[in-house]
Write a protein that holds these residues in place. Structure first.
Motif, PDB file in Angstrom:
ATOM      1  N   GLY A 121      -1.241  -4.183   5.378  1.00 43.53           N
ATOM      2  CA  GLY A 121      -0.485  -5.410   5.570  1.00 43.53           C
ATOM      3  C   GLY A 121       0.918  -5.344   4.994  1.00 43.53           C
ATOM      4  N   PHE A 122       1.847  -5.991   5.703  1.00 42.12           N
ATOM      5  CA  PHE A 122       3.187  -6.189   5.165  1.00 42.12           C
ATOM      6  C   PHE A 122       3.504  -7.672   5.217  1.00 42.12           C
ATOM      7  CE2 PHE A 122       3.912  -4.937   9.643  1.00 42.12           C
ATOM      8  CZ  PHE A 122       4.742  -5.941  10.113  1.00 42.12           C
ATOM      9  N   LEU A 123       4.461  -8.113   4.411  1.00 41.11           N
ATOM     10  CA  LEU A 123       4.757  -9.545   4.319  1.00 41.11           C
ATOM     11  C   LEU A 123       6.178  -9.782   3.854  1.00 41.11           C
ATOM     12  CD1 LEU A 123       4.417 -10.581   0.963  1.00 41.11           C
ATOM     13  CD2 LEU A 123       2.333  -9.332   1.522  1.00 41.11           C
TER      14      LEU A 123
ATOM     15  N   GLY B   1       2.402  -9.109   8.718  1.00 42.84           N
ATOM     16  CA  GLY B   1       2.066  -8.223   9.831  1.00 42.84           C
ATOM     17  C   GLY B   1       1.177  -7.091   9.343  1.00 42.84           C
ATOM     18  N   THR B   2       0.873  -6.182  10.259  1.00 46.15           N
ATOM     19  CA  THR B   2      -0.036  -5.085   9.963  1.00 46.15           C
ATOM     20  C   THR B   2       0.488  -3.778  10.547  1.00 46.15           C
ATOM     21  OG1 THR B   2      -1.905  -6.622  10.103  1.00 46.15           O
ATOM     22  CG2 THR B   2      -2.432  -4.290  10.193  1.00 46.15           C
TER      23      THR B   2
ATOM     24  N   ARG C 137      17.341   0.536   6.897  1.00 43.14           N
ATOM     25  CA  ARG C 137      16.483   1.603   7.432  1.00 43.14           C
ATOM     26  C   ARG C 137      15.710   2.240   6.287  1.00 43.14           C
ATOM     27  NH1 ARG C 137      18.412   3.577  12.707  1.00 43.14           N
ATOM     28  NH2 ARG C 137      17.672   5.660  12.174  1.00 43.14           N
ATOM     29  N   VAL C 138      14.396   2.321   6.473  1.00 46.15           N
ATOM     30  CA  VAL C 138      13.532   2.988   5.503  1.00 46.15           C
ATOM     31  C   VAL C 138      12.648   3.981   6.246  1.00 46.15           C
ATOM     32  CG1 VAL C 138      13.530   1.109   3.816  1.00 46.15           C
ATOM     33  CG2 VAL C 138      11.796   1.149   5.598  1.00 46.15           C
ATOM     34  N   THR C 139      12.338   5.075   5.588  1.00 43.79           N
ATOM     35  CA  THR C 139      11.483   6.106   6.175  1.00 43.79           C
ATOM     36  C   THR C 139      10.065   5.917   5.663  1.00 43.79           C
ATOM     37  OG1 THR C 139      13.348   7.626   6.268  1.00 43.79           O
ATOM     38  CG2 THR C 139      11.166   8.595   6.437  1.00 43.79           C
ATOM     39  N   LEU C 140       9.117   6.062   6.559  1.00 41.30           N
ATOM     40  CA  LEU C 140       7.705   5.908   6.217  1.00 41.30           C
ATOM     41  C   LEU C 140       6.926   7.046   6.855  1.00 41.30           C
ATOM     42  CD1 LEU C 140       5.397   4.122   5.016  1.00 41.30           C
ATOM     43  CD2 LEU C 140       5.332   2.971   7.235  1.00 41.30           C
ATOM     44  N   LYS C 141       6.051   7.666   6.070  1.00 38.54           N
ATOM     45  CA  LYS C 141       5.189   8.725   6.586  1.00 38.54           C
ATOM     46  C   LYS C 141       3.778   8.496   6.042  1.00 38.54           C
ATOM     47  CE  LYS C 141       4.698  13.707   7.052  1.00 38.54           C
ATOM     48  NZ  LYS C 141       5.261  15.008   6.680  1.00 38.54           N
ATOM     49  N   PRO C 142       2.993   7.681   6.750  1.00 40.45           N
ATOM     50  CA  PRO C 142       1.633   7.410   6.270  1.00 40.45           C
ATOM     51  C   PRO C 142       0.735   8.625   6.464  1.00 40.45           C
ATOM     52  CG  PRO C 142       1.980   6.352   8.378  1.00 40.45           C
ATOM     53  CD  PRO C 142       3.279   6.977   7.989  1.00 40.45           C
TER      54      PRO C 142
ATOM     55  N   ASP D 129       0.809  -1.217   0.000  1.00 38.04           N
ATOM     56  CA  ASP D 129       0.000   0.000   0.000  1.00 38.04           C
ATOM     57  C   ASP D 129       0.846   1.272   0.000  1.00 38.04           C
ATOM     58  OD1 ASP D 129      -2.757  -0.978   0.007  1.00 38.04           O
ATOM     59  OD2 ASP D 129      -2.232  -1.834   1.959  1.00 38.04           O
ATOM     60  N   PHE D 130       2.120   1.154   0.362  1.00 40.42           N
ATOM     61  CA  PHE D 130       3.010   2.312   0.385  1.00 40.42           C
ATOM     62  C   PHE D 130       4.137   2.173  -0.644  1.00 40.42           C
ATOM     63  CE2 PHE D 130       0.856   2.339   4.414  1.00 40.42           C
ATOM     64  CZ  PHE D 130       0.495   3.672   4.549  1.00 40.42           C
ATOM     65  N   ASN D 131       3.974   1.185  -1.526  1.00 40.16           N
ATOM     66  CA  ASN D 131       4.952   0.983  -2.593  1.00 40.16           C
ATOM     67  C   ASN D 131       6.368   0.832  -2.035  1.00 40.16           C
ATOM     68  OD1 ASN D 131       4.881   0.524  -5.297  1.00 40.16           O
ATOM     69  ND2 ASN D 131       5.272   2.647  -5.877  1.00 40.16           N
ATOM     70  N   LEU D 132       6.497   0.077  -0.960  1.00 42.78           N
ATOM     71  CA  LEU D 132       7.758  -0.089  -0.255  1.00 42.78           C
ATOM     72  C   LEU D 132       8.162  -1.557  -0.281  1.00 42.78           C
ATOM     73  CD1 LEU D 132       9.951   1.133   1.612  1.00 42.78           C
ATOM     74  CD2 LEU D 132       8.408   0.705   3.515  1.00 42.78           C
TER      75      LEU D 132
END
Length: 117
Positions: free
Chosen positions: A95-97, A111-112, A83-88, A69-72
């Motif tokens: 979901g992540f997998l 996970g979620t 290390r990755v930066t995320l700003k929802p 959902d965040f193209n990551l």
């Protein structure tokens, strides 16, 4: 131009730069371990608009981390933190997998991320 004059001209820039660095907000670091066949933690709560750093480490295998959902998407090599930066910006459950087959049980490695206002 004398070195003293150059120093006097540069001083305001140095002070402004250090003031900007002092005002920069510290980002929360969330450490995530990937191991057969789970992520720990597997539920992560964030605030909408909060910029965080996800620090991902594979413990036992070369895993993948995908947050569609965040193209990551990143590869996780054993013992080398990524290390990755995320700003929802929007609320919801995302979901992540693991997207690198790691054996029987791989399909349960997920996970979620829960983003709240």
């Amino acid at each position: 131009m004398s070195s003293r004059r150059r120093l006097l001209l540069a001083a305001p820039l140095l002070l402004a730069s250090s003031a900007m660095l002092a005002k920069a907000p510290k980002r929360r670091v969330i450490r995530i371990e990937a191991r057969k066949f789970r992520f720990a933690p597997n539920v992560i709560e964030l605030k909408a608009g909060e910029e965080v750093v996800l620090e991902l480490t594979a413990i036992d295998f070369v895993h993948g981390f995908s947050l569609p959902d965040f193209n990551l998407r990143v590869d996780l090599v054993m013992g080398k933190p990524v290390r990755v930066t995320l700003k929802p910006e929007r609320e919801g459950r995302f979901g992540f997998l693991c997207d690198n087959f790691c054996g029987s049980g791989h399909e349960e490695m997920a996970g979620t991320i829960v983003v709240k206002a």
